[in-house]
Design a protein around this motif. Structure first.
Motif, short mmCIF file in Angstrom:
data_model
loop_
_atom_site.label_atom_id
_atom_site.label_comp_id
_atom_site.label_asym_id
_atom_site.label_seq_id
_atom_site.Cartn_x
_atom_site.Cartn_y
_atom_site.Cartn_z
N ASN A 398 0.83 -1.24 0.27
CA ASN A 398 0.07 -0.09 -0.02
C ASN A 398 0.76 1.14 0.09
OD1 ASN A 398 -2.31 -1.18 0.03
ND2 ASN A 398 -2.87 -1.23 2.26
N ASN A 402 1.00 3.94 -3.26
CA ASN A 402 0.84 5.41 -2.82
C ASN A 402 1.82 6.18 -3.51
OD1 ASN A 402 -1.69 5.04 -1.88
ND2 ASN A 402 -1.05 5.17 0.48
N LYS A 453 -7.73 10.77 -5.09
CA LYS A 453 -7.47 10.10 -6.51
C LYS A 453 -8.87 10.19 -7.16
CE LYS A 453 -3.71 7.80 -4.70
NZ LYS A 453 -3.11 6.58 -4.11
N GLY A 462 -6.43 2.24 1.46
CA GLY A 462 -5.12 1.64 1.55
C GLY A 462 -4.43 2.04 2.77
MG LIG Z 1 -3.61 3.68 -1.48
#
Ligand SMILES: [Mg+2]
Ligand SMILES: Nc1ncnc2c1ncn2[C@@H]1O[C@H](COP(=O)(O)OP(=O)(O)OP(=O)(O)O)[C@@H](O)[C@H]1O
Length: 505
Positions: A398, A402, A453, A462
């Motif tokens: 994660n 990211n 996002k 996440g």
């Molecule tokens: Mg993420």
């Protein structure tokens, strides 16, 4: 009174006799020519006993004064004789019963027409009272000085023109100055520009605790090194006959207290955050559970329909969309369940470096790594941790995804591990050269469903999932630093100190 040689008028003799302190008149050879009634009374002698004797004989032999100032250097009689002006000597005399009294002997010359000393008048004044008062005053002053010096609060007093008069040890320490009265420190040197004026304004303003007083107020003071220190101060104007003569301030350093308050606020913040996570976790678990069953039905019947309709059917593409979206929902539900810690934990001992290597291996072939340079700075030290490796691998993945998203798929990704011996933890830093996290989002990135996002790209689970997993494994995950040129996440896990083997994977 035997005073014939002086040929004085009667009234002068009366004056001499009525002087309220014992007085003698001496010739230049120290012979006593006359004494007044006060002297006879005080020493209980007759005129005949003293007149004609030298002063030494009178005081030493008759008055039994053991401690005369009779040496050539200190004798005030000699000095008066020599320079023709008055002299005096202050003496403390101890009585047989142990008590003391203070005596001021004043010698005044009587001059002839040519300015030569022809007689010396000696008066004996008892100044015990004023000396006692002086001593009391001196003792009080010393005591006050000690009180001021031993205060743990910084105390500063200044004249009306700002010249510092008093600075106790605590103030010297706070302001970083050694105080000497001759230094001419001005009170304005002890504050940042404009603050001394503000303090004076408040001191004179009735609205702040009354004219001449300043109740506890927060200001910054300035040290000799130019450092500003937050303090809590009280102040007062000192008046004499209604006029301002000085000001004084008492200061307490606030740095330690503010630090404690900050830590407390941080701890409260963390508590709120973990409470928030816990209640969201419960909610997420409930929602995931409710959605899971219908979702399984949608996917199952959707796939069945797909098979039955045949590959050429015009509704195939619509059906594919339905199935893709349903699969996305299933992934979300999976994440939600992980976040809500429903799935069981299996812990093992492994090295943090292995976790990093394995997590990378899982995703590094993906196209998203195409333009990313991966820098591994893995510690050569032994970093054993005892945790759920599969779940922590999800955390690392994660963090990496990211980081890649933040770099818009090109930049440098650094994975650094090290040992923090003070905190007894194994640490992993995941750094990117991406866009950074704006200040206003910092407190929200670990919240479930917080995402910046675009729809379909991220669902904001996440980091919240990572947070839940790390906390479950007794670790910590924080943002170490972030700026528009990149972000570093820090993952900390307790070192497994029982594990001394260096060969585990
Ligand atoms: Mg993420
Ligand atoms: N390395 C990073 N640099 C900049 N912003 C980041 C970084 N990591 C996380 N963020 C911010 O935190 C938000 C939340 O991250 P999180 O991983 O929880 O969700 P997501 O990545 O948006 O979606 P998901 O992980 O569920 O696909 C991101 O949308 C992004 O704004």
């Amino acid at each position: 009174m035997n005073f014939k040689t002086l040929h004085e008028n009667d009234w002068r003799l009366r004056v001499f006799d009525s002087l309220s302190f014992p007085t003698l008149i001496l010739d230049p050879h120290r012979n006593v020519l006359a004494v007044n009634q006060k002297l006879l009374d005080k020493f209980a002698v007759t005129e005949a006993q003293v007149v004609g004797k030298t002063c030494r004989e009178v005081f030493h032999t008759i008055f039994m004064d053991p401690d005369l100032p009779c040496n050539r250097h200190t004798c005030p009689f000699d000095k008066t004789l020599k320079d023709g002006i008055g002299h005096s000597i202050l003496r403390q005399i101890q009585h047989l019963n142990g008590s003391f009294h203070w005596e001021d002997r004043v010698f005044s010359p009587i001059l002839d027409d040519n300015g030569h000393v022809i007689y010396v008048i000696e008066s004996i004044r008892d100044v015990t009272r004023s000396k006692t008062l002086e001593k009391i005053f001196h003792d009080i002053r010393e005591f006050m000085d000690r009180v001021i010096q031993s205060s743990t609060s910084a105390i500063v007093a200044a004249e009306r023109n700002g010249k510092v008069l008093v600075m106790n040890r605590a103030a010297e320490e706070l302001f970083g100055r050694m105080f000497r009265r001759s230094d001419h420190i001005n009170i304005t040197d002890l504050y940042p520009p404009g603050v001394a004026r503000e303090v004076m304004k408040k001191l004179r303003d009735d609205a702040y605790g009354g004219v001449g007083k300043l109740p506890v107020t927060r200001f910054n003071i300035l040290t000799s090194r130019g450092e500003q220190i937050p303090v809590e101060m009280t102040g007062a104007i000192i008046y004499e006959d209604g006029k301002e003569v000085a000001t004084m301030g008492i200061y307490n350093d606030l740095r330690e207290r503010l630090e404690v308050v900050k830590k407390l606020e941080e701890a409260q913040g963390q508590l709120v955050q973990s409470e928030k996570m816990a209640s969201l976790g419960r909610l997420a678990a409930g929602v995931a559970h409710e959605i899971n069953n219908p979702l399984t039905g949608i996917l199952m019947f959707g796939n069945l329909m797909k098979e039955k309709l045949g590959a050429d059917h015009p509704l195939q593409s619509d059906l594919n969309y339905i199935l893709e979206d349903a699969e996305r929902c299933r992934d979300i539900v999976k994440n939600l369940l992980a976040y809500s810690r429903r799935s069981s934990a299996t812990r093992d001992s492994f090295s943090l470096n292995t976790l990093v290597e394995e997590s990378l291996r899982l995703i590094r072939d993906q196209s998203l790594f195409l333009n990313i340079t991966i820098r591994k700075e893995l510690s050569s030290q032994w970093l054993p941790v005892y945790a759920d490796k599969n779940k922590l691998s999800q955390v690392v993945i994660n963090l990496i995804t990211n980081a890649i998203d933040a770099m818009n798929r090109s930049g440098v990704l650094t994975l650094k591990t090290y040992r923090n011996d003070d905190r007894k933890t194994a640490c992993l830093e995941v750094s990117d050269t991406g866009c950074g996290i704006p200040e206003e989002n910092l407190s929200r990135v670990f919240d479930p469903f917080f995402t910046t996002k675009e729809t379909g790209k991220g669902c904001g689970l996440g980091l919240s999932t990572a947070y839940g997993i790390v906390k479950d494994n007794g670790g910590d995950i924080t943002i170490k630093k972030t700026s528009p040129s990149g972000t570093t996440f820090l993952l900390e896990l307790s070192l497994d100190l029982n594990n001394k083997m260096e060969s585990i994977g």
